[in-house]
Scaffold this motif. Sequence first.
Motif: not given
Length: 382
Positions: A323-341
Amino acid sequence: MTPLMPSVVAPVASDDLIYHVHAAGDSDEAWSGVLARIRAQFQVRWAALAQHSFATREARALYAAPPDPRLCEALADHSANNPWFLSSDAYREGRVLSGDELLSNRELVKTDFYRGMLLPHGLFHRLCGVIARRNALVYTLDLHRGPEEPRFGTRERHAFAALLPHLTLALDIRWRRRETEDMNRALTSMVNAQARAAMLVDEHAQLVFGSDGAKRACEGAAGLRIEHGRLVAAVSADDRALQDAIVSATRARTFDDAQAAHVLSLSAPGSAAPAVVAIRGAGPVFRAELGETRHLAIVTALNACAEDDHTDCAFVRQFGLSPAQARMNALIVTGHSIANAALALHISENTARSHLKQIFQKTDTHSQMELVHLHGRVCLSS
């Protein structure tokens, strides 16, 4: 019904009648008019384009002249007892049959069908043409005369047989067109029900089809715009990459090439995250207004709608993300940077980087862009 005077002149299927058969198209009114013309041409009491099922013994008049509701209802009510349909082998497409070929008039008058259907409506002689046969379903054109009127002669049978191929072709075109329109309507509803924005464009990025989600996306901050019917990137600096990807997708030579998605990140003015779009080939389609075949591409805005749930998608399930990785993945694939995520998830950047590293390991990717491309390919093919 008013009895017809006995006729000694056999009709010939006229060019005018044939013209109206092919011009009827999808109009029920026009087909009713065709039946009226056939009735007048062949001088009969009742003409009916009917459907009969050998499986259920049910029948109905699709069009009739005159359009007598009581007579149409009687045909349906007595279809199970219709002695003319005892043998399905006789009903082959293009065949012309008279009633007494299937059952002698002497035997006909003994049947419940005659007493319940034919006699009350003054019908007796029958000439039938088989327009189409679809397994247990047969479509016929039935001409009926009364007992005091002449039987159908040889010249009438020939004229009737000459008319049947035109009816078969006209109805086949109508049915195919209706099937296509109904299927297009169903597919459009299916596409519109999906959260993602999807569009079909030709190699020049001219919009051929756009789902409801696509229209909303292009009106919002999705990194795409429609200008004069053409799909372009919202920011001119991104447009060349978009156009090149569309051209490449439309020129795919193999099925595998067509299925390979080009995934792009496009600047989306007014949005905190860039737009992620995928482009893949859709194959050739004939365009009547152009008089030629154009190759199309599917453009999908992967993160255009908030309804998309990247935390529970095919990608997450395929690679077994937590679940934690899925939430992180969702933000990355929609264009968020690591900092914003990290800010969005209320975690430290180190934790965010740790999640991303684990995602890379599970998906065998090595960069955020590679991850975005893989996510696009997996979710598009699911």
